[in-house]
Every structure is written in C-alpha cells, then in structure tokens.
Design an enzyme around this catalytic site. Structure first.
Site, PDB file in Angstrom:
ATOM      1  N   LYS A 110       0.840  -1.203   0.000  1.00 39.26           N
ATOM      2  CA  LYS A 110       0.000   0.000   0.000  1.00 39.26           C
ATOM      3  C   LYS A 110       0.875   1.254   0.000  1.00 39.26           C
ATOM      4  O   LYS A 110       1.968   1.233   0.574  1.00 39.26           O
ATOM      5  CB  LYS A 110      -0.868   0.033   1.266  1.00 39.26           C
ATOM      6  N   GLU A 130      -6.101  -9.800   1.199  1.00 40.27           N
ATOM      7  CA  GLU A 130      -5.708 -10.869   2.137  1.00 40.27           C
ATOM      8  C   GLU A 130      -6.806 -11.261   3.103  1.00 40.27           C
ATOM      9  O   GLU A 130      -6.867 -12.399   3.545  1.00 40.27           O
ATOM     10  CB  GLU A 130      -4.462 -10.413   2.919  1.00 40.27           C
ATOM     11  N   ARG A 139      -9.971 -11.811   2.791  1.00 36.19           N
ATOM     12  CA  ARG A 139     -10.850 -12.907   2.331  1.00 36.19           C
ATOM     13  C   ARG A 139     -10.171 -14.255   2.430  1.00 36.19           C
ATOM     14  O   ARG A 139     -10.827 -15.286   2.561  1.00 36.19           O
ATOM     15  CB  ARG A 139     -11.353 -12.602   0.911  1.00 36.19           C
TER      16      ARG A 139
HETATM   17  N1  BES Z   1      -7.854  -3.865   4.647  1.00 40.07           N
HETATM   18  C1  BES Z   1      -8.161  -3.526   3.308  1.00 40.07           C
HETATM   19  C2  BES Z   1      -9.511  -2.826   3.137  1.00 40.07           C
HETATM   20  C3  BES Z   1      -9.694  -1.513   3.846  1.00 40.07           C
HETATM   21  C4  BES Z   1      -9.587  -0.339   3.152  1.00 40.07           C
HETATM   22  C5  BES Z   1     -10.031  -1.446   5.176  1.00 40.07           C
HETATM   23  C6  BES Z   1      -9.774   0.870   3.776  1.00 40.07           C
HETATM   24  C7  BES Z   1     -10.220  -0.244   5.821  1.00 40.07           C
HETATM   25  C8  BES Z   1     -10.108   0.918   5.103  1.00 40.07           C
HETATM   26  C9  BES Z   1      -8.161  -4.784   2.439  1.00 40.07           C
HETATM   27  O1  BES Z   1      -7.341  -5.803   2.860  1.00 40.07           O
HETATM   28  C10 BES Z   1      -7.668  -4.382   1.093  1.00 40.07           C
HETATM   29  O2  BES Z   1      -6.546  -3.992   0.993  1.00 40.07           O
HETATM   30  N2  BES Z   1      -8.528  -4.505   0.088  1.00 40.07           N
HETATM   31  C11 BES Z   1      -8.197  -4.161  -1.252  1.00 40.07           C
HETATM   32  C12 BES Z   1      -8.684  -5.282  -2.142  1.00 40.07           C
HETATM   33  C13 BES Z   1      -8.231  -5.173  -3.569  1.00 40.07           C
HETATM   34  C14 BES Z   1      -6.742  -5.365  -3.656  1.00 40.07           C
HETATM   35  C15 BES Z   1      -8.958  -6.230  -4.375  1.00 40.07           C
HETATM   36  C16 BES Z   1      -8.897  -2.849  -1.604  1.00 40.07           C
HETATM   37  O3  BES Z   1     -10.029  -2.644  -1.153  1.00 40.07           O
HETATM   38  O4  BES Z   1      -8.276  -2.042  -2.269  1.00 40.07           O
HETATM   39 ZN    ZN Z   2      -6.937  -5.884   4.885  1.00 38.08          ZN
HETATM   40 MG    MG Z   3      -5.347  -5.640   2.106  1.00 33.84          MG
END
Ligand code: BES
Ligand code: ZN
Ligand code: MG
Length: 476
Positions: free
Chosen positions: A254, A326, A328
């Site tokens: 990220k 991750e 899921r």
């Molecule tokens: N933990 C994140 C989702 C999240 C985003 C939680 C903002 C709280 C605030 C999750 O693990 C994630 O990174 N999801 C990705 C999925 C994508 C790579 C398919 C996302 O939402 O960008």
């Molecule tokens: Zn996450």
């Molecule tokens: Mg993530």
C-alpha cells in the site's frame, strides 16, 4: 459514571418539548435564541448564586425514538462532564409510548458514549470527571429502568472493548496480544477461549490463512470463543471476524498514506470479541461461537506473491491476484472451520474487507451480502434497535463469476468494479454447505472513521457490536 435508580439529588434536569415552551425563563431563552427545546439541544448555566440549571430539548414527542434519546443524552452528558457537574437528577416520564426499559437503556447508553476517549498513550492523561446520574423512571417501573441501565452499561463495556482493540496500533495489538485480551476479558464471563498457534493451524491445513501470515515475524493465532447458554437448542451461530492486525498490503504494498491506519484491519475481530463479551455479560440465551484467524500481512523474502496458487482448508485452490486482498483468504479458512469443524448452523462474518465498500457507502453505513433474506431481516430489526446502519448489496451470479480463475478453483480478486460484492461472495463460497444462512458485513468504512457524527467520536466506533448483541439475544 455511576447510575442510581429512584434516587433524588444533584442538578435537576428539566426535559422540554419544542412545542411546549412555557414559563418566563424558557420563554426568555427562546426569545434570545439560546434554547428552544429542539432534540439534542442542551442548555446548562449557573445562576448568580451558582445554582446550576439544565434544560434538555426533546423535540416533538411523536418524533422521539431511541436514537434521538441516545444523541440527546450524549450531549447532556458531554455538557455535564465538561462542567464537572458532579451529580444530576433525571426524572423521566413516559416518552412517545416507548417501553420504559428501552428508554432507560438508550438514555444511559447516550450518556456513557460521551465518556469514551482514547488517550492510552498520552503521557499526561486527564482523569475523567466523575458523574453520578440519579435516574427516576415513572412509578412502578424501577425494575424495568434498572434492567435498561444495566443493559447499556454492559453493552458499552463491550463496545469500548472493541474500540480500544481497534484504536491501539499494531505494535501493541498483534495476534498474540489480541488473543490474550480476548481470553482475559471473556473467560471471567464464562466464555471458553481456545488459542491455537502455528503448529495447530498447520495441522488444520489452513493454507490460505498461513499464506497471509507467512511474511510476519509475529506468530498467527486462531482464536475460538465459545459461549453456549441455550440448552434448549443444539443450534450454534458463528461470528467470524477478520483479524488482520496490520495490513501493509504485502508485495502489493500500500502507499504510505493508506497504510497508516491499517492497524484497524482487525475491526471485524474486535466486533466479534465485543459481541461475545456483551452476550456473555448479559447472559443472553444463545449458543454462539466466535472465530478469528489473526495474523499480520507483511513483507519478507518468504512472503506469498501475486501470481501464487495456494491451497485452503476446504481443499479449494486459490490464485493470488493481489496480496492486498488478504482478508478474504484468512476468512476463507475461518468460515470453513466454523461451519465444517464447529458445525455452526448460521454464520455472520465481519470484516474491514474492501475500500470499495467504503467508497460506495461512506463511513456511516456498513455493506452486507447475504444468501438468506429472512436471516438478514433479523439483522435489520437489530440495527433498528441499535441505531446502526447496514445496507444489503445485491447477491447475483454476475459478481460470483468475477472470482472465476483460469488456473485455480477461485481467484482472490474479482475485477475493477463491484469489488465489495465479489469479495463478500468469495468469503461465502467457503461455507461448508452453501445453504447455511450467512451474512457478510463489510465494515471497512464504518469500523474506524475520520469524522465524528452523532454520539460516535472519530477513530474506532465499535460497530456493529450493539446490533450483534440485539440480534443474537433476540432483544429486538
Ligand atoms: N484492509 C483492506 C480494506 C480496507 C480499506 C479497510 C480501507 C479499511 C479501510 C483490504 O485488505 C484491502 O486492501 N482490500 C483491497 C482489495 C483489492 C486489492 C482487491 C482494496 O479494497 O483495495
Ligand atoms: Zn486488509
Ligand atoms: Mg489488504
């Protein structure tokens, strides 16, 4: 904050309806636009002889509901705490024909909400001023009021536990400390808490969970919380929470700014621990099991990669399109374990799962995907009672197909669009039987908020502990 039932003393609050402004003092305040009795309006002042006056606006009687009471008494409590008022006397009449026990619960909850703060790591922490609330219901309803206040106190303990868990950073709350906190807080309430380490997780063949955990120096923990308090039923309901104690994204790293708050990625786990705490604390007649597959999503030479194909406890193979998807993967094994090994008959999973959910619904409404509308209707009733919002998203094959992989049984990223639903349906596809009533609640937008609203302050909210309590205890 301390509550007494049927006791006089302290600043005597006056409840005022917007359409019933009477008397010289109130008329004066209204003329000067200082107070007009609208809901959530509070006027506190000291007279020349230092005698305090407190006016509480209730709006129009027919508009009063539990949420109005929570918000209004949140303001009342905030004002009293700020002014170090010490003791207050509330004489609460029948309000809009609402049940006396629930009125007491909503008022006490609102007042307790104002006392929450997160300052654990400030060297100079201010002691919260003490507030004694003398709560007087209408005659004959003292026991009902007592029940309501007790419910609010126990519920808020559970909500604040969830908030503290989410607010604390990842160097403090990691799988082991998350598990230990669950044990410390729950075992004294009669909950059996089992903590399994890496070896046992390997024996269970939770390959999806272990793949996410692999790059972290912190050992993953599988946390199982069992509270069985309904001998008349052999039906068990599972609450499964995403417990990623830090989400760096892994190799799909990220950007720095999106990573700062990623200690909140165990918000689902915190909600499960909080809900079990509330159910056990209030001795709800329910058989519930909480399951959390807790780990960190980090980076190392041994980390899993975009493009890997991994196994899972269910036997399904998974193509990893993105290591940042991750949550899921950890949920896949936890959901399978809860329904296959623990034989849960119904399941709710809670997860800070997708940015897509936050983008669609914002910070005040959680998103849901379900395979059972009757089961979801139970949640909706509980949401109503709790003052929490969940919006049901469509569950159609279109989103499920997005998860089809050319090289494995399923892939961990749907596509660019509809990401909340494809993520939810990925999790649902790991139920041991596909007809097990299931609700997925995505709390990515709601568990940890950037802006305060109503009686929720910024940062961790403890959502949706209250709804889960009301739903499972059938107090709706
Ligand atoms: N933990 C994140 C989702 C999240 C985003 C939680 C903002 C709280 C605030 C999750 O693990 C994630 O990174 N999801 C990705 C999925 C994508 C790579 C398919 C996302 O939402 O960008
Ligand atoms: Zn996450
Ligand atoms: Mg993530």
């Amino acid at each position: 904050m301390k509550f007494n039932i049927a006791k006089q003393g302290g600043i005597k609050a006056r409840l005022v309806y917007e359409d019933k402004i009477e008397g010289e003092y109130l008329t004066h305040l209204k003329e000067k636009e200082l107070f007009s009795g609208k809901a959530e309006e509070v006027y506190y002042t000291l007279d020349s002889d230092l005698k305090a006056r407190l006016f509480i606006g209730l709006g129009k009687e027919e508009k009063i509901d539990f949420e109005v009471l929570r918000k209004t008494f949140f303001k009342v409590s905030g004002e009293l705490l700020k002014n170090k008022a010490g003791e207050v006397e509330l004489n609460i009449p029948k309000l809009n024909n609402l049940c006396n026990y629930r009125i007491a619960s909503a008022i006490a909850e609102g007042m307790l909400q104002a006392a929450y703060k997160y300052d654990t790591f400030k060297s100079e922490r201010k002691e919260a001023p003490e507030l004694v609330v003398n709560y007087n219901p209408i005659k004959g309803k003292e026991h009902r009021a007592e029940k309501g206040v007790n419910e609010a106190v126990k519920l808020m303990e559970a909500v604040c536990l969830a908030r503290d868990l989410v607010n604390q950073p990842a160097n403090v709350i990691y799988p082991e400390t998350l598990a230990q906190t669950a044990k410390d807080k729950l075992e004294s309430k009669g909950v059996k808490v089992s903590i399994y380490g890496k070896k046992e997780i390997e024996d269970l063949k939770m390959e999806a969970f272990l793949s996410v955990a692999r790059a972290s120096a912190k050992e993953p923990k599988l946390i199982v919380m069992e509270y069985y308090n309904n001998p008349e039923s052999d039906e068990k309901i599972a609450l499964v929470g995403k417990g990623v104690t830090y989400d760096s994204g892994g190799y799909a790293i990220k950007p720095a700014d999106s990573m700062v708050d990623m200690f909140c990625d165990m918000g689902g786990a915190a909600a499960v621990i909080g809900a079990v705490h509330a159910l056990a604390g209030l001795e709800a007649k329910v058989n519930v099991v909480g399951v959390v597959a807790a780990c960190e999503n980090m980076i190392s030479g041994d980390g899993f990669r975009n493009g890997d194909i991994i196994g899972s406890m269910s036997g399904k193979t998974i193509e990893i399109i993105n290591t940042d998807a991750e949550g899921r993967l950890t949920l896949a094994d936890a959901v399978y374990y809860a329904t296959n090994n623990l034989k849960a008959a119904k399941l709710i999973d809670l997860a800070t799962l997708t940015g897509a959910c936050a983008a669609a619904l914002g910070e005040q409404v959680s998103g849901a995907v379900t395979n059972n509308d009757e089961f979801f209707a139970e949640l909706e009733r509980a949401n109503q009672r709790a003052g929490e919002l969940v919006w049901k998203m469509p569950n159609i094959d279109y989103y499920k197909k997005m998860n089809e992989s050319k090289v494995a049984d399923i892939k961990n990223r749907g596509g660019k669009l509809g990401g909340m639903m494809s993520a939810g349906l990925f999790v649902g596809s790991f139920l041991a039987k596909e007809d097990i009533p299931w609700i997925h609640i995505d709390i990515a937008g709601t568990a940890y908020i950037s802006e305060a609203y109503g009686y929720l302050k910024e940062k961790a909210t403890g959502v949706p502990v209250k709804s889960l309590y009301f739903m499972l205890s059938k107090e709706t």
